[in-house]
Design a protein around this motif. Sequence first.
Motif, short mmCIF file in Angstrom:
data_model
loop_
_atom_site.label_atom_id
_atom_site.label_comp_id
_atom_site.label_asym_id
_atom_site.label_seq_id
_atom_site.Cartn_x
_atom_site.Cartn_y
_atom_site.Cartn_z
N CYS A 142 0.90 -1.01 0.08
CA CYS A 142 -0.16 -0.01 -0.02
C CYS A 142 0.92 0.97 -0.01
O CYS A 142 2.16 1.07 0.60
CB CYS A 142 -0.82 -0.01 1.37
N PRO A 143 0.64 2.34 -0.69
CA PRO A 143 1.36 3.59 -0.75
C PRO A 143 1.64 4.17 0.90
O PRO A 143 0.90 3.96 1.86
CB PRO A 143 0.65 4.63 -1.60
N ILE A 178 3.26 5.52 -8.43
CA ILE A 178 2.09 5.70 -8.31
C ILE A 178 1.59 6.83 -8.98
O ILE A 178 2.38 7.99 -9.16
CB ILE A 178 1.64 5.80 -6.81
N SER A 179 0.54 6.70 -9.63
CA SER A 179 0.08 7.75 -10.71
C SER A 179 1.12 8.18 -11.45
O SER A 179 2.02 7.45 -12.05
CB SER A 179 -0.83 8.81 -9.80
N TRP A 180 1.15 9.55 -11.68
CA TRP A 180 2.32 10.13 -12.41
C TRP A 180 3.21 10.80 -11.78
O TRP A 180 4.05 11.69 -12.16
CB TRP A 180 1.67 11.04 -13.63
N LEU A 181 3.59 10.50 -10.43
CA LEU A 181 4.29 11.38 -9.74
C LEU A 181 5.89 11.06 -10.02
O LEU A 181 6.67 11.80 -9.77
CB LEU A 181 4.29 10.78 -8.08
N ALA A 235 7.50 -4.92 9.64
CA ALA A 235 6.52 -4.30 10.41
C ALA A 235 5.89 -3.15 10.06
O ALA A 235 4.84 -2.75 10.37
CB ALA A 235 7.03 -4.21 12.11
N ASP A 236 6.98 -2.22 9.35
CA ASP A 236 6.38 -0.85 9.00
C ASP A 236 5.67 -0.84 7.83
O ASP A 236 5.74 0.10 7.07
CB ASP A 236 7.55 -0.18 9.18
N LEU A 237 5.48 -2.18 7.24
CA LEU A 237 4.72 -1.95 5.70
C LEU A 237 3.46 -1.20 5.77
O LEU A 237 2.60 -1.56 6.70
CB LEU A 237 4.32 -3.44 5.23
N PRO A 238 3.33 -0.25 4.72
CA PRO A 238 2.12 0.66 4.76
C PRO A 238 0.76 -0.04 4.95
O PRO A 238 0.87 -1.21 4.22
CB PRO A 238 2.44 1.47 3.62
N LYS A 239 -0.35 0.51 5.36
CA LYS A 239 -1.59 0.06 5.11
C LYS A 239 -2.34 0.67 4.39
O LYS A 239 -2.27 1.92 4.33
CB LYS A 239 -2.12 -0.08 6.61
#
Length: 580
Positions: free
Chosen positions: A109-110, A136-139, A575-579
């Motif tokens: 997840c971003p 992500i998108s056009w960033l 553990a810090d993988l984004p949610k």
Amino acid sequence: MGVSLLSSLPAFLVFFSFLTFCLLADPVLGITRHYKFDVKLHNVTRLCHTRSIVSVNGQFPGPRIVAREGDQLLIKVVNHVPNNISIHWHGIRQLRSGWADGPAYVTQCPIQTGQSYVYNFTIVGQRGTLFWHAHISWLRATVYGPIVILPKRGVPYPFAKPYKEVPIILGEWFNSDPEAVISQALQTGGGPNVSDAYTINGLPGPLYNCSAKDTFMLKVKPGKTYLLRLINAALNDELFFSIANHTLTVVDVDALYVKPFETDTLLIAPGQTTNVILKTKTIYPNATFFMTARPYVTGQGTFDNSTVAGILEYESVPNSLHSSVSIKMLPLFKPILPALNDTSFATNFASKLRSLANVQYPANVPRKVDKHFFFTVGLGTSPCQHNQTCQGPNGTKFAASVNNVSFEMPTTALLQAHFFSQSNGVYTPDFPSSPIIPFNYTGTPPNNTMVSNGTKVVVLPFNTSVELVMQDTSILGAESHPLHLHGFNFFVVGQGFGNFDPNKDPAKFNLIDPVERNTIGVPSGGWVAIRFVADNPGVWFMHCHLEVHTSWGLKMAWIVLDGELPNQKLPPPPADLPKC
């Protein structure tokens, strides 16, 4: 005043202030390098337009990552902007570290506003040039930077050591916000507005309005060799590149050595990298030289028909006759680039790329194929929403697909759904291995150009050897598509024009020294065949690296299952993988 990368940036082994590193006990294993990426907004002015861009550490392009083969990288990304963010380390194999690959909603997840994530991976069996970019998108229009991978200590290049090494990143500049550009295009169903300039290391150069001061200057000494690390970070354009009156020797693509060959001009697709040796003239030439890049165009849509220029300037010897001569008084030579649609050049250039295929750097091409796949790649249409007027073909919306499946991004990361066996409602494992309805792919297009939609994946047992033929289609016009496969390098065993013939074409495959890379252009009106071994457990994105086509759905994913041995399994997520 011009900007010289050689004078304004530190040398390769002098790292940025945000970099610290600690030695591990065994130097053979490499060292651990720590970076911190602060994703922030900052104002940048180009073409006399000032706008707030998303960038890393206030730099555009972003900071250089430097490592050696075998090093571990721990890169903490902190999101200080309103946009969700994720970073992809383009071309890094990510062996058993798929959680660090970076494509939003595929492996993670971003990272949301105010959150952070540490990307943790080790560089295994790679050396050369790669790059990192937002995924992500056009960033990625402004969020990108080089990855320089040096050989292990004591291991030389398979060519003479250069005097200096210089990253050269080709990009695109939009006067308006690229996020607004793609948002509007997806809403109207039409093609997006094109960029306003191409850039070299973030600078558009003197051929654009109001940009003479924003010119990349490469200052060189006579009689020296320079390793230029070329990266195409443009959003939507394959690019020709040349330096006037100088020959370049190609030695590496996508962080893999190739048999050296000389050329005046390169073709480099978005997502590709090319290392070239530049040998400067032996005596001071009393001239300056443009280095230019402009697009290779095969599609029927609009495009940015402009040229970026930097300047190659020879340093004169102090107190010599040349030292007092102003650069403005010297003659300026300009390269002659191929025609915009020169597909014969593209074909000839691609045919020269061959793996070293020697004892030290073998080409381990899979000879036995376990699974064959045939994917059509190209454009199509989707219906206009009720009570809306759309700007695509015949009042439809533009779409793109692989095997007529336009990929719908999930709202849960695929890798998490796979790892925790929670695929229901997220994806289905029924991506077609060949087109469901065959047609004359490069002939008269079918009447029905509508695509289907879905989040479908291919599931591969561990260590499956794969042959994939990717076929361009003439639906809405034939077009070159640079396809990027995450998590793997692959061998380009064959390519041709027209429809792939499974009875005749495989006999012409090169299984001895095919080029190995991570991004390959599917020829306009033709096909390309690749082979790889699915030896990396995880979920791996594959998509066109023309960002507009990815936005329209020209993407899919492979799931590689765990093997039986412990070192063939994907570890649990950090553990810090984004949610989401």
